[in-house]
Design an enzyme around this catalytic site. Structure first.
Site, PDB file in Angstrom:
ATOM      1  N   THR A   1       0.830  -1.211   0.000  1.00  0.00           N
ATOM      2  CA  THR A   1       0.000   0.000   0.000  1.00  0.00           C
ATOM      3  C   THR A   1       0.862   1.259   0.000  1.00  0.00           C
ATOM      4  OG1 THR A   1      -0.127  -0.283   2.388  1.00  0.00           O
ATOM      5  CG2 THR A   1      -2.055  -0.978   1.127  1.00  0.00           C
TER       6      THR A   1
ATOM      7  N   GLY B   1      12.868 -10.711   4.514  1.00  0.00           N
ATOM      8  CA  GLY B   1      11.618  -9.945   4.503  1.00  0.00           C
ATOM      9  C   GLY B   1      11.414  -9.098   5.739  1.00  0.00           C
TER      10      GLY B   1
ATOM     11  N   ASP C   1       9.601   0.700   5.059  1.00  0.00           N
ATOM     12  CA  ASP C   1      10.653   0.036   5.831  1.00  0.00           C
ATOM     13  C   ASP C   1      11.564   1.055   6.508  1.00  0.00           C
ATOM     14  OD1 ASP C   1       9.478  -2.067   4.549  1.00  0.00           O
ATOM     15  OD2 ASP C   1      11.158  -2.487   3.206  1.00  0.00           O
TER      16      ASP C   1
ATOM     17  N   TYR D   1       8.370  -7.075  -7.898  1.00  0.00           N
ATOM     18  CA  TYR D   1       7.998  -5.842  -7.191  1.00  0.00           C
ATOM     19  C   TYR D   1       7.788  -4.673  -8.160  1.00  0.00           C
ATOM     20  CZ  TYR D   1       8.036  -2.341  -3.448  1.00  0.00           C
ATOM     21  OH  TYR D   1       7.695  -1.325  -2.585  1.00  0.00           O
TER      22      TYR D   1
END
Ligand code: GLA
Length: 427
Positions: free
Chosen positions: A60, A155, A203, A253
């Site tokens: 998102t 991840g 992140d 991605y």
């Protein structure tokens, strides 16, 4: 020993305290072992920054929606000193290798990273962004050792943690000292430039702005944020590393970011006749009603991508309400729904992630699970009652191997704070 935290006041170490996290100790020992002392009176600087677990709000961020990550007590640390000379030297304990590059602004901003290993590429990319700030203070060349316990390719954003640690280290050495959100943006640009992947802000923001005991509710359009207490007594936060390495660059991605842009163009076109005033600049602007009204005009694949983003944004809001109500069961349902959406609509799961989530869902005491981060491998988040952690570990050890032929690793994590800096007298 002096310490400082970020501007959230996340100060986890007090003066004179010996409580460096393990990777910081390891980086410090490795620095002395590999490089000795720089022969200067500069203190030895030790910094560390956290990896993250995203509770919910996946794929998102680059659609300008909402995310709800926490920084965790898995960190990447750097320890070192400035040196005289043209080059910066980095030793990675993980690779047991030294890499070096020229530190002058011209060399740093040369886009070709050459044959540099990724650990050095990320640090160099951060330094390149810093020299690009007009009028900014120069970061001197340095020697440093890097250590970490964020699973690499797992991840949990080991690369963001390294970038944030590098920016924090540079600031401690006299380079530009930015606010946490500006640091996150700079590190995001470094990741994009360094590895050519159009990552979102999540992140790096989680690593820069983490707060112990709280999740970061971030609006990825305005970059406004608030903290939501993670108050789930008796529930452990676990990340199951599937052992399937995920490199963002090699994954789909960038394809997903492209598809989302395509979907915005299709929807804008479809809406023009009915709603000429309407502007849609990102999928964040699309509601469930829009989807019902205009969805049929989209190609099937794009419809599925949009359905994920719209439903996931809604789940972030519901997850915040569940956290505020201390409703672990509801939060768990939302995690399972997020996984199904990422698997079926966004198509970023893989057999190993699906197997891990499915196995976890059958263990009594697991309240929710889902793939986390970009997907295509990496880790699954699992919320599990503390008394059921051993059973979950045992079931995963046996059933996951039987289902996939791989062995994974379950990491129990705790919600942590932003980057930390410690300075020590030279040895
Ligand atoms: C990676 C990216 C983030 C975000 C997630 C998916 O972790 O670095 O910006 O897009 O994937 O939610």
């Amino acid at each position: 020993m002096k310490t400082s935290g970020n501007s959230n006041g996340n100060i986890g170490v007090t003066s004179g305290s010996p409580c460096l996290p393990d990777p910081a100790r390891e980086a410090l020992a490795a620095y002395h072992a590999r490089f000795g002392v720089a022969g200067t009176s500069d203190p030895v600087t030790v910094v560390w920054a956290s990896g993250r677990i995203n509770l919910i709000g996946e794929h998102t961020d680059y659609n300008q929606g909402w995310v709800l990550p926490v920084a965790v007590d898995r960190v990447v640390a750097l320890a070192g000193q400035p040196i005289h000379g043209p080059k910066t030297f980095l030793y990675s304990t993980h690779h047991n290798e030294i890499a070096s590059f020229f530190s002058d602004p011209w060399s740093l901003t040369d886009r070709r990273p050459g044959r540099l290993r990724f650990f050095a590429r990320y640090v160099r990319a951060v330094l390149a962004q810093l020299v690009g700030i007009p009028g900014a203070a120069r970061t001197p060349p340095f020697r440093a050792a890097i250590a970490g316990n964020v699973p690499v390719g797992g991840g949990m954003s080991s690369s963001a943690a390294l970038e944030v640690a590098a920016a924090t280290f540079a600031a401690a050495l006299g380079g530009p000292a930015l606010e946490p959100m500006a640091t996150a943006q700079l590190c995001q640009r470094a990741e994009q430039a360094g590895v050519g992947v159009e990552v979102g802000i999540m992140d790096q923001a989680a690593s820069c702005l983490g707060r112990p005991g709280s999740a970061l509710l971030l609006d990825c359009r305005s970059l406004a944020y608030e903290y939501v207490p993670v108050n789930l007594p008796g529930i452990a936060l676990a990340a199951f590393d599937t052992g399937v390495p995920r490199t963002l660059g090699a994954s789909g991605y960038n394809d997903r970011t492209y598809e989302c842009g395509e979907a915005v163009a299709w929807l804008t076109d479809a809406m023009r006749a009915d709603e000429p005033e309407r502007t849609v600049s990102a999928l964040r602007d699309i509601t469930a009603d829009d989807l019902a009204r205009y969805g049929a005009t989209l190609p099937r694949t794009l419809l599925r991508r949009v359905r994920h983003v719209v439903s996931e944004n809604a789940r972030v809001g519901e997850a915040v309400a569940a956290l505020r109500a201390g409703d672990a069961a509801r939060l768990g349902e939302l995690l399972y729904a997020s996984h199904a959406s990422l698997r079926d609509d966004y198509e970023v799961s893989c057999p190993e992630l699906d197997a891990a989530v499915e196995i976890a869902s059958r263990v009594e005491g697991v309240v929710g699970a889902r793939l986390m981060g970009a997907g295509f491998g990496g880790s699954a988040l699992m919320l599990v009652r503390e008394e059921a952690v051993d059973a979950l570990r045992a079931r995963l050890a046996w059933e996951y191997r039987a289902a996939t032929g791989r062995s994974g690793a379950l990491h129990i994590c705790h919600v942590a704070g932003g980057p930390q800096t410690v300075t020590m007298p030279p040895a």
